[in-house]
Motif scaffolding. Structure first.
Motif, PDB file in Angstrom:
ATOM      1  N   VAL A   1       9.319  49.826  50.331  1.00  0.00           N
ATOM      2  CA  VAL A   1       9.343  50.677  49.137  1.00  0.00           C
ATOM      3  C   VAL A   1       8.135  51.614  49.129  1.00  0.00           C
ATOM      4  O   VAL A   1       8.251  52.817  48.905  1.00  0.00           O
ATOM      5  CB  VAL A   1       9.367  49.823  47.852  1.00  0.00           C
TER       6      VAL A   1
ATOM      7  N   LEU B   1      16.848  63.834  45.602  1.00  0.00           N
ATOM      8  CA  LEU B   1      16.102  62.881  44.780  1.00  0.00           C
ATOM      9  C   LEU B   1      16.906  61.603  44.590  1.00  0.00           C
ATOM     10  O   LEU B   1      16.385  60.486  44.750  1.00  0.00           O
ATOM     11  CB  LEU B   1      15.769  63.500  43.418  1.00  0.00           C
ATOM     12  N   GLU B   2      18.194  61.753  44.261  1.00  0.00           N
ATOM     13  CA  GLU B   2      19.064  60.587  44.084  1.00  0.00           C
ATOM     14  C   GLU B   2      19.271  59.849  45.408  1.00  0.00           C
ATOM     15  O   GLU B   2      19.383  58.621  45.434  1.00  0.00           O
ATOM     16  CB  GLU B   2      20.412  61.007  43.499  1.00  0.00           C
TER      17      GLU B   2
ATOM     18  N   GLY C   1      17.008  59.506  47.639  1.00  0.00           N
ATOM     19  CA  GLY C   1      15.807  58.682  47.751  1.00  0.00           C
ATOM     20  C   GLY C   1      15.933  57.396  46.961  1.00  0.00           C
ATOM     21  O   GLY C   1      15.525  56.322  47.420  1.00  0.00           O
ATOM     22  N   TYR C   2      16.528  57.494  45.754  1.00  0.00           N
ATOM     23  CA  TYR C   2      16.748  56.291  44.940  1.00  0.00           C
ATOM     24  C   TYR C   2      17.694  55.324  45.649  1.00  0.00           C
ATOM     25  O   TYR C   2      17.474  54.112  45.659  1.00  0.00           O
ATOM     26  CB  TYR C   2      17.342  56.672  43.576  1.00  0.00           C
ATOM     27  N   LEU C   3      18.757  55.880  46.224  1.00  0.00           N
ATOM     28  CA  LEU C   3      19.730  55.031  46.927  1.00  0.00           C
ATOM     29  C   LEU C   3      19.094  54.329  48.120  1.00  0.00           C
ATOM     30  O   LEU C   3      19.354  53.147  48.373  1.00  0.00           O
ATOM     31  CB  LEU C   3      20.921  55.886  47.402  1.00  0.00           C
TER      32      LEU C   3
ATOM     33  N   ALA D   1      15.978  53.522  48.496  1.00  0.00           N
ATOM     34  CA  ALA D   1      14.987  52.533  48.069  1.00  0.00           C
ATOM     35  C   ALA D   1      15.628  51.329  47.382  1.00  0.00           C
ATOM     36  O   ALA D   1      15.016  50.266  47.301  1.00  0.00           O
ATOM     37  CB  ALA D   1      13.982  53.187  47.115  1.00  0.00           C
ATOM     38  N   ALA D   2      16.866  51.486  46.896  1.00  0.00           N
ATOM     39  CA  ALA D   2      17.505  50.454  46.070  1.00  0.00           C
ATOM     40  C   ALA D   2      17.598  49.084  46.753  1.00  0.00           C
ATOM     41  O   ALA D   2      17.262  48.069  46.134  1.00  0.00           O
ATOM     42  CB  ALA D   2      18.898  50.933  45.625  1.00  0.00           C
TER      43      ALA D   2
ATOM     44  N   TRP E   1      25.408  55.495  39.328  1.00  0.00           N
ATOM     45  CA  TRP E   1      24.660  54.335  38.825  1.00  0.00           C
ATOM     46  C   TRP E   1      25.304  53.018  39.276  1.00  0.00           C
ATOM     47  O   TRP E   1      24.598  52.038  39.516  1.00  0.00           O
ATOM     48  CB  TRP E   1      24.552  54.382  37.306  1.00  0.00           C
TER      49      TRP E   1
ATOM     50  N   LEU F   1      24.223  52.659  42.857  1.00  0.00           N
ATOM     51  CA  LEU F   1      22.822  52.251  42.898  1.00  0.00           C
ATOM     52  C   LEU F   1      22.682  50.753  42.622  1.00  0.00           C
ATOM     53  O   LEU F   1      21.947  50.043  43.322  1.00  0.00           O
ATOM     54  CB  LEU F   1      22.030  53.052  41.862  1.00  0.00           C
TER      55      LEU F   1
END
Length: 424
Positions: A169, A269-270, A272-274, A276-277, A323, A326
Motif C-alpha cells: 500500500v 484515480l479510481e 489506483g483505488y482498485l 490498492a484495494a 463501489w 472495489l
C-alpha cells in the motif's frame, strides 16, 4: 525441539496464542520484521520507478513485460541451489549478502537513470536483483522461524503478511509521489537503496542463531530434498497446490486497467483505488487474525477462504458498479490472507529445520510462478474471450480447484489447530 527454540526465553509464551503481538515481543523477530518491511517498501517504490522510466523511454508494453520476466527467471533457475545454500550456509550471512546486492543494484539503477544509460543495462540490474531475491527468499524465510518459538508461528505468519501488504500500500504511493516531487525516477532508486542499507543494518543486529544444517554430500538428491519433502507431505502439497491455482486462475489484478477504463468507465484515480484495494483488505484481515486466537479448524477455514476468493472474483467480473467492484477486491485480499497465513504456518511447523531453506525455495517458486503465469493466463484468456469471461471463468476455476483438492487430499478438510502439530 531445536536449541534455538530453547534459548528463546525472553517472554512467557504460555499465553502467546492469545497475544496479538506474541511474535513481536522477541527482539530479533522485531529487527527482522522492521528490516524486511523497509526492504519491501523500497522494492515497491523501485517497481513503480522502473515501470515509469522504461515506458517513458521506450513507449513499449513489451518492455514492461520484461521487467517481471527478468527477475523471476533467475528465481526459477536457481531454486534448487538457493534452497540448498540456505540449509548448508549461515542464513543470516546469506540474507545480508543478498540485501547488500539489492541495495547496490538500486544504486546502479540510479546511476543509469541519471546518465540515461542503455536499457539493456537496466535489465542486467533487474536480472541481478532477481538473483539476489532468489537467495534472499529461502534464507530469510528459514531464518525468520528460528527467531520465535513454534507456538508463535501463526502470529508471526500474520505479521509477515501484514508487513508485505503494508508495503504494497505504502510503497507504490511513495514511489509515485517521489517521481512527481523529484521530477524523475533517479531519486526513488536512491531511496530504495537507502531502505536496503537500513535493512542490512537491522539484519546485522540479529543475534547469531544455532542452526541444524544439512550435512548430506552435495548431490542431485540433496538439492531436490525440498521437493521430495513437499511431495511426501500431502497436507503441505495440498495447501501449496490450492494457493498456487487460486492465484493462477482467480487473479484479476493484471486486467484492472481494462476493467477501469472499458467496463467501469472510471479514470486513473479510481484505477489506483482498485489496485490498492486487495492490499488494504489483506492488511485489515492480517490485523484481525493477529488479535483473534489461532484458528481451531484451519483446514475448513483454508478451503472456505479460497472458495470465498473464487466467489468474490466472479462478482467482480460481473460488476458494473465501481463501489461493488472495489468491495470485492478488498474482500479478495482479506480472504487470500487467511489462506496465506494457514499455509505458511502449516509449512513451517511441519518442516524440519535442516530442510527449511529448500522447502522455502520450492514454496517461493510456486508463488512466483503462479503470480507471473497468472498474469499471463489472465491476459491470454482476456485476449481470446474478453476480460469478463477471463475473470469469471477464473473464479469458477478456483472453486473447482477447491473441490478437486478436497477430494484428492481429504485430510486437508480435517486439519485442526495448527499448534497441535508442533513437533510432528
Amino acid at each position: 525441539m531445536s536449541s534455538s527454540k530453547r534459548k528463546l526465553n525472553l517472554p512467557n509464551t504460555k499465553s502467546a496464542k492469545h497475544d496479538p503481538f506474541a511474535a513481536l515481543r522477541f527482539r530479533d523477530y522485531r529487527l527482522f520484521t522492521i528490516g524486511r518491511l523497509l526492504l519491501f517498501v523500497g522494492s515497491q517504490m523501485q517497481t513503480v520507478a522502473i515501470g515509469w522510466e522504461l515506458y517513458d523511454r521506450t513507449n513499449s508494453a513489451l518492455a514492461l513485460g520484461g521487467v517481471g520476466l527478468a527477475q523471476v527467471l533467475p528465481m526459477i533457475a536457481l531454486t534448487l541451489i538457493t534452497g540448498d545454500v540456505a540449509d548448508r550456509r549461515d542464513r543470516k550471512l546469506t540474507m545480508l549478502l543478498s540485501v547488500l546486492l539489492l541495495a547496490l543494484c538500486s544504486l546502479a539503477l540510479a546511476v543509469l537513470s541519471w546518465t540515461q544509460g542503455a536499457v539493456v543495462l537496466i535489465y542486467t540490474c533487474l536480472a541481478l536483483t532477481g538473483i539476489a531475491r532468489a537467495f534472499l527468499k529461502p534464507a530469510s524465510d528459514a531464518l525468520m522461524w528460528q527467531l520465535i518459538p513454534v507456538r508463535a508461528f501463526t502470529n508471526a505468519a500474520t505479521w509477515n503478511s501484514s508487513s508485505f501488504q503494508l508495503a504494497s500500500v505504502i510503497g507504490p504511493a511513495l514511489g509515485g509521489f517521489g517521481i512527481a516531487f523529484l521530477g524523475s525516477a533517479t531519486g526513488v532508486y536512491v531511496l530504495a537503496a537507502i531502505a536496503g542499507f537500513m535493512c542490512f543494518i537491522l539484519t546485522a543486529a540479529i543475534s547469531k542463531q544455532k542452526t541444524i544444517r544439512s550435512t548430506e554430500p552435495i548431490s542431485l538428491k540433496a538439492l531436490s530434498a525440498g521437493a521430495k519433502f513437499v511431495w511426501e507431505n500431502q497436507l503441505i502439497l495440498a495447501a501449496i497446490t490450492l494457493d498456487m491455482f487460486a492465484v493462477l486462475l482467480g487473479g484479476a489484478i493484471a486486467l484492472l486497467p481494462i476493467f477501469a477504463k472499458d467496463i467501469l468507465q472510471v479514470g486513473p484515480l479510481e484505477l489506483g483505488y482498485l489496485q490498492a484495494a486487495p492490499s488494504i483488505g489483506a492488511l485489515f484481515m492480517a490485523i484481525v487474525l493477529a488479535y483473534l486466537p489461532p484458528l481451531r479448524q484451519a483446514g475448513p477455514a483454508l478451503l472456505w477462504s479460497v472458495v470465498g476468493f473464487g466467489v468474490v472474483t466472479i462478482i467482480f467480473g460481473l460488476s458494473r458498479w465501481f463501489w461493488l467492484s472495489l468491495l470485492m477486491l478488498v474482500l479478495s485480499g482479506a480472504l487470500d490472507t487467511i489462506s496465506v497465513v494457514i499455509r505458511h504456518t502449516l509449512v513451517q511447523i511441519r518442516t524440519p529445520d535442516n530442510l527449511r531453506g529448500r522447502v522455502a525455495a520450492i514454496n517461493s517458486v510456486f508463488i512466483s510462478a503462479s503470480n507471473e503465469l497468472g498474469g499471463f493466463e489472465s491476459g491470454l484468456t482476456a485476449a481470446l474471450f474478453g476480460p469478463i469471461i477471463s475473470v469469471v471463468g477464473g473464479g469458477i476455476g478456483t472453486i473447482a480447484v477447491v473441490i478437486a483438492v478436497a477430494a484428492i487430499w481429504p485430510g486437508i478438510a480435517k486439519l485442526g489447530a495448527l499448534q497441535e502439530y508442533e513437533g510432528s
